[in-house]
Design a protein around this motif. Structure first.
Motif, PDB file in Angstrom:
ATOM      1  N   UNK A  54     -30.672 -43.516 -13.187  1.00 36.43           N
ATOM      2  CA  UNK A  54     -30.184 -43.538 -11.812  1.00 36.43           C
ATOM      3  C   UNK A  54     -31.108 -42.722 -10.903  1.00 36.43           C
ATOM      4  N   UNK A  55     -31.381 -41.464 -11.310  1.00 44.18           N
ATOM      5  CA  UNK A  55     -32.280 -40.610 -10.511  1.00 44.18           C
ATOM      6  C   UNK A  55     -33.698 -41.191 -10.485  1.00 44.18           C
ATOM      7  N   UNK A  56     -34.072 -41.810 -11.623  1.00 44.43           N
ATOM      8  CA  UNK A  56     -35.411 -42.388 -11.682  1.00 44.43           C
ATOM      9  C   UNK A  56     -35.550 -43.512 -10.650  1.00 44.43           C
ATOM     10  N   UNK A  57     -34.518 -44.386 -10.577  1.00 43.39           N
ATOM     11  CA  UNK A  57     -34.562 -45.513  -9.632  1.00 43.39           C
ATOM     12  C   UNK A  57     -34.561 -45.019  -8.186  1.00 43.39           C
ATOM     13  N   UNK A  58     -33.720 -43.996  -7.892  1.00 38.89           N
ATOM     14  CA  UNK A  58     -33.671 -43.466  -6.524  1.00 38.89           C
ATOM     15  C   UNK A  58     -35.025 -42.893  -6.101  1.00 38.89           C
ATOM     16  N   UNK A  59     -35.626 -42.168  -7.019  1.00 38.25           N
ATOM     17  CA  UNK A  59     -36.913 -41.539  -6.686  1.00 38.25           C
ATOM     18  C   UNK A  59     -38.055 -42.550  -6.622  1.00 38.25           C
ATOM     19  N   UNK A  99     -47.433 -28.454 -13.891  1.00 38.86           N
ATOM     20  CA  UNK A  99     -47.811 -27.476 -14.935  1.00 38.86           C
ATOM     21  C   UNK A  99     -46.578 -26.985 -15.687  1.00 38.86           C
ATOM     22  N   UNK A 100     -45.509 -26.647 -14.963  1.00 39.42           N
ATOM     23  CA  UNK A 100     -44.289 -26.146 -15.596  1.00 39.42           C
ATOM     24  C   UNK A 100     -43.642 -27.225 -16.486  1.00 39.42           C
ATOM     25  N   UNK A 101     -43.717 -28.481 -16.019  1.00 41.04           N
ATOM     26  CA  UNK A 101     -43.145 -29.578 -16.819  1.00 41.04           C
ATOM     27  C   UNK A 101     -43.913 -29.719 -18.134  1.00 41.04           C
ATOM     28  N   UNK A 102     -45.222 -29.581 -18.082  1.00 40.29           N
ATOM     29  CA  UNK A 102     -46.024 -29.690 -19.306  1.00 40.29           C
ATOM     30  C   UNK A 102     -45.793 -28.500 -20.241  1.00 40.29           C
ATOM     31  N   UNK A 103     -45.367 -27.361 -19.669  1.00 41.17           N
ATOM     32  CA  UNK A 103     -45.052 -26.180 -20.498  1.00 41.17           C
ATOM     33  C   UNK A 103     -43.623 -26.241 -21.057  1.00 41.17           C
ATOM     34  N   UNK A 104     -42.907 -27.294 -20.689  1.00 38.36           N
ATOM     35  CA  UNK A 104     -41.547 -27.459 -21.201  1.00 38.36           C
ATOM     36  C   UNK A 104     -40.475 -26.849 -20.331  1.00 38.36           C
ATOM     37  N   UNK A 105     -40.849 -26.312 -19.199  1.00 34.44           N
ATOM     38  CA  UNK A 105     -39.874 -25.698 -18.291  1.00 34.44           C
ATOM     39  C   UNK A 105     -39.459 -26.749 -17.264  1.00 34.44           C
ATOM     40  N   UNK A 106     -38.592 -27.652 -17.712  1.00 36.46           N
ATOM     41  CA  UNK A 106     -38.246 -28.815 -16.905  1.00 36.46           C
ATOM     42  C   UNK A 106     -37.460 -28.449 -15.658  1.00 36.46           C
ATOM     43  N   UNK A 140     -43.629 -37.860  -9.457  1.00 38.11           N
ATOM     44  CA  UNK A 140     -43.468 -36.948 -10.608  1.00 38.11           C
ATOM     45  C   UNK A 140     -42.009 -36.886 -11.065  1.00 38.11           C
ATOM     46  N   UNK A 141     -41.074 -36.809 -10.099  1.00 35.42           N
ATOM     47  CA  UNK A 141     -39.635 -36.772 -10.448  1.00 35.42           C
ATOM     48  C   UNK A 141     -39.238 -38.086 -11.126  1.00 35.42           C
ATOM     49  N   UNK A 142     -39.766 -39.206 -10.581  1.00 35.84           N
ATOM     50  CA  UNK A 142     -39.469 -40.518 -11.181  1.00 35.84           C
ATOM     51  C   UNK A 142     -39.954 -40.567 -12.627  1.00 35.84           C
ATOM     52  N   UNK A 143     -41.158 -40.119 -12.883  1.00 43.13           N
ATOM     53  CA  UNK A 143     -41.719 -40.172 -14.229  1.00 43.13           C
ATOM     54  C   UNK A 143     -40.915 -39.274 -15.186  1.00 43.13           C
ATOM     55  N   UNK A 144     -40.568 -38.076 -14.683  1.00 48.38           N
ATOM     56  CA  UNK A 144     -39.806 -37.137 -15.540  1.00 48.38           C
ATOM     57  C   UNK A 144     -38.420 -37.704 -15.872  1.00 48.38           C
ATOM     58  N   UNK A 145     -37.703 -38.263 -14.877  1.00 49.09           N
ATOM     59  CA  UNK A 145     -36.380 -38.843 -15.109  1.00 49.09           C
ATOM     60  C   UNK A 145     -36.461 -40.057 -16.043  1.00 49.09           C
ATOM     61  N   UNK A 146     -37.554 -40.797 -15.936  1.00 48.02           N
ATOM     62  CA  UNK A 146     -37.710 -41.943 -16.830  1.00 48.02           C
ATOM     63  C   UNK A 146     -37.864 -41.490 -18.277  1.00 48.02           C
TER      64      UNK A 146
END
Length: 280
Positions: free
Chosen positions: A49-54, A5-12, A37-43
């Protein structure tokens, strides 16, 4: 869910904070969802790098979930298989038991049938033997009855005594005898039903079986009526007073009167012989 919810509100930053908390959850589904979720956000943010790790962690946990689901499905299939196998064994055992019971029942019925046939054959053979014995007895009585001397008179007496025993044995094999015995053992209320339904059968079997005895009694005392002869036969069969009353459909006073009338008609020796065991 709060991170999404916070990510969709722009509070990354807040979203990443809650996702990182979710990664430490003891629930594998929550943990896997947060890594994804972290993978999608980092992508989206091009943090490869963080996307691949997650995504690696996500794949590891996702594979674990799949393995768990596969094991659960396999266990469920094994349980179903064992259950079906147990049902099949029970069904097979049940069919085997039923077949055994059917075979035993048929064997039991066969044995009973053979026993019944054997007993019926023995009864018929005994009846035939008694009939032959009675015929021989008639012939001997006719033979000794022509020229009677003292010795032959004694022999004739023995033959007539034997005839009574033969007739009684023949009567015991009839249905009328069975009903008469049943009548003697029955309670007063039951006797009413038995005599109502089977009086004719009892009388017919007595008259048919004891015809020779009745003829002998009638030859000695021609004034005896058919009811007098029937009464004498019932006395010879040791029937109690109540049974004689039922069979002859008469009263106690009538029985006493008939006995006195027979006594007046019949020779004293013959009367005592017929009524020696009578308690009427």
């Amino acid at each position: 869910m709060k991170g999404d919810i916070l990510y969709n509100l722009g509070k990354k930053d807040s979203a990443f904070y809650y996702w990182n908390l979710g990664k430490n959850s003891s629930d594998i589904y929550t943990k896997t969802s947060n890594y994804y979720s972290i993978y999608q956000a980092n992508k989206e943010l091009s943090n490869w790098k963080d996307a691949i790790l997650n995504v690696d962690s996500f794949i590891v946990y996702y594979d674990s979930i799949q393995s768990m689901n596969d094991r659960a499905e396999i266990n469920e299939l094994m349980d179903k298989h064992l259950l079906e196998l147990h049902k099949y064994k029970l069904s097979t055992e049940h069919r085997r038991t039923m077949n055994l019971l059917i075979i035993l029942s048929l064997f039991f019925i066969l044995v009973l049938s053979l026993i019944f046939m054997w007993r019926d054959r023995c009864r018929k053979n005994k009846y035939i033997a008694l009939q032959k014995q009675l015929m021989d007895n008639r012939a001997e009585i006719l033979l000794y009855g022509k020229d009677i001397c003292e010795e032959e008179n004694s022999k004739l007496h023995e033959l007539k005594e034997l005839r009574i025993d033969i007739c009684i044995s023949l009567f015991r094999s009839t249905e009328g005898s069975k009903k008469l015995t049943e009548l003697m053992k029955a309670k007063p209320k039951e006797r009413i039903s038995i005599i109502h339904n089977h009086r004719v059968l009892i009388l017919n079997d007595i008259r048919r079986t004891f015809v020779d005895i009745m003829e002998d009694l009638n030859a000695c005392c021609s004034s005896l009526t058919m009811d007098d002869l029937l009464y004498c036969i019932l006395v010879i069969l040791h029937c109690p007073k109540e049974i004689i009353m039922d069979v002859m459909n008469t009263t106690s006073d009538a029985i006493k009167t008939r006995k006195n009338r027979i006594k007046n008609k019949m020779d004293k020796e013959l009367f005592e012989k017929v009524f020696m065991s009578d308690n009427v």
